[in-house]
Design a protein around this motif. Structure first.
Motif, PDB file in Angstrom:
ATOM      1  N   THR A 178      48.048  28.736  42.346  1.00 27.50           N
ATOM      2  CA  THR A 178      48.973  29.841  42.602  1.00 27.50           C
ATOM      3  C   THR A 178      49.251  30.622  41.326  1.00 27.50           C
ATOM      4  N   GLN A 179      49.416  29.890  40.221  1.00 26.84           N
ATOM      5  CA  GLN A 179      49.674  30.547  38.940  1.00 26.84           C
ATOM      6  C   GLN A 179      48.524  31.469  38.548  1.00 26.84           C
ATOM      7  N   ALA A 180      47.279  31.038  38.770  1.00 24.42           N
ATOM      8  CA  ALA A 180      46.119  31.839  38.409  1.00 24.42           C
ATOM      9  C   ALA A 180      46.106  33.159  39.168  1.00 24.42           C
ATOM     10  N   LYS A 181      46.652  33.156  40.376  1.00 21.69           N
ATOM     11  CA  LYS A 181      46.662  34.365  41.204  1.00 21.69           C
ATOM     12  C   LYS A 181      47.882  35.238  40.917  1.00 21.69           C
ATOM     13  N   ALA A 182      49.031  34.615  40.668  1.00 17.48           N
ATOM     14  CA  ALA A 182      50.288  35.358  40.559  1.00 17.48           C
ATOM     15  C   ALA A 182      50.674  35.731  39.132  1.00 17.48           C
ATOM     16  N   LYS A 187      53.386  43.747  38.605  1.00 17.88           N
ATOM     17  CA  LYS A 187      54.368  44.227  39.578  1.00 17.88           C
ATOM     18  C   LYS A 187      55.239  43.078  40.066  1.00 17.88           C
ATOM     19  N   LEU A 188      54.620  41.934  40.350  1.00 15.97           N
ATOM     20  CA  LEU A 188      55.371  40.758  40.792  1.00 15.97           C
ATOM     21  C   LEU A 188      56.368  40.328  39.721  1.00 15.97           C
ATOM     22  N   LYS A 189      55.922  40.298  38.475  1.00 13.37           N
ATOM     23  CA  LYS A 189      56.810  39.876  37.390  1.00 13.37           C
ATOM     24  C   LYS A 189      58.008  40.809  37.267  1.00 13.37           C
ATOM     25  N   ASN A 226      51.039  36.099  50.253  1.00 15.84           N
ATOM     26  CA  ASN A 226      50.107  36.990  49.556  1.00 15.84           C
ATOM     27  C   ASN A 226      49.509  36.302  48.329  1.00 15.84           C
ATOM     28  N   TYR A 227      50.174  35.243  47.856  1.00 13.45           N
ATOM     29  CA  TYR A 227      49.729  34.521  46.667  1.00 13.45           C
ATOM     30  C   TYR A 227      49.251  33.109  47.005  1.00 13.45           C
ATOM     31  N   GLY A 228      49.045  32.856  48.295  1.00  8.62           N
ATOM     32  CA  GLY A 228      48.444  31.593  48.710  1.00  8.62           C
ATOM     33  C   GLY A 228      49.402  30.453  48.976  1.00  8.62           C
TER      34      GLY A 228
END
Length: 265
Positions: A178-182, A187-189, A226-228
């Motif tokens: 999840t970290q690798a994707k997010a 924008k998410l941050k 959206n981030y798995g």
């Protein structure tokens, strides 16, 4: 104890929706309440809609015929909007699902919300932001169908290969994926940082429930899936710029809190 189940109308723009996603769409809508009216709009004489014809009867969706009177003019949109207003004035519904990736329904979504009804949009991730923002919530079909691009698939495969070279627990592997994707998502941050700054106490800690509510108001298309992952807490735990803790309240319920790490405050 009687629990009131919300009643929804499901209105589908066949010209701008995917017939192959209908099973997943119906599964998703069932999470929110009882879909008592199901209608799909299009010119069914057009061969481009043949895939829709195969799924309508199977799922008890009423096809609404709308001929294209003039080339370049979308009469389907008008028919859907008129029916939506008719259904609104029956007073029988708590909300609407609008299935389309067309920004032409932005005003309709706004009008339905002004009437106090919940509006949930469902469409592709390329749907214009105006329509997404006009809904209470917007759900990407790619998210609920797990329809990832070839590029994303290759990235995930490489991540799996890397993770398999280390001896880590399944839970840790899930967080690293999840970290690798997010993590690289700027924008998410920004959304999470703004949410924490807006809801935190003087000590910097914010309650996860309030952070989630704030994010939903700011970005109607936000979804942990959206981030798995299925939960916001799992997504938060994976982010290196967030501190996360859980405290047990007086009633024994676990209350999750988060704050920005010092170098991100």
């Amino acid at each position: 104890m009687n629990i009131e189940v919300k009643r929804f109308a499901l209105l589908i723009d066949a010209d701008n929706a995917q017939a192959t996603a209908i099973d997943d769409i119906l599964t998703e809508t069932a999470r929110y309440g009882d879909v008592t009216s199901r209608r799909c709009y299009g010119d069914w004489t057009d061969n481009k809609l043949n895939k829709w014809k195969e799924v309508l009867n199977k799922n008890a969706i009423q096809p609404i015929q709308q001929f294209a009177y003039t080339i370049g003019k979308n009469a389907t949109d008008s028919a859907l909007i008129i029916d939506a207003m008719d259904l609104l004035y029956t007073g029988k519904f708590n909300g609407f699902f609008l299935v389309s990736s067309d920004s032409d329904f932005t005003k309709l979504a706004t009008r339905l919300r002004e009437a106090g009804l919940e509006v949930i949009g469902i469409g592709r991730s390329t749907t214009p932001e105006a329509f997404r923002s006009a809904c209470n919530k917007f759900i990407f079909t790619e998210t609920i169908t797990q329809d990832v691009s070839k590029e994303d698939t290759n990235k995930e495969e490489k991540a799996h290969e890397l993770l398999n070279t280390f001896s880590v627990s399944p839970e840790k592997k899930e967080l690293l994926k999840t970290q690798a994707k997010a993590e690289p998502n700027k924008k998410l941050k920004k959304i999470i940082v703004d949410a924490i700054n807006s809801t935190s106490e003087d000590d910097g800690w914010a309650y996860l429930g309030e952070v989630g509510s704030y994010i939903s108001r700011i970005d109607t298309s936000f979804d942990p899936r959206n981030y798995g992952v299925s939960k916001l807490s799992t997504l938060i735990k994976s982010l290196s710029y967030i501190d996360y803790k859980e405290l047990k309240g007086k009633n024994g319920h676990i209350r999750p809190f988060l704050k920005l790490k010092d170098n991100n405050a």
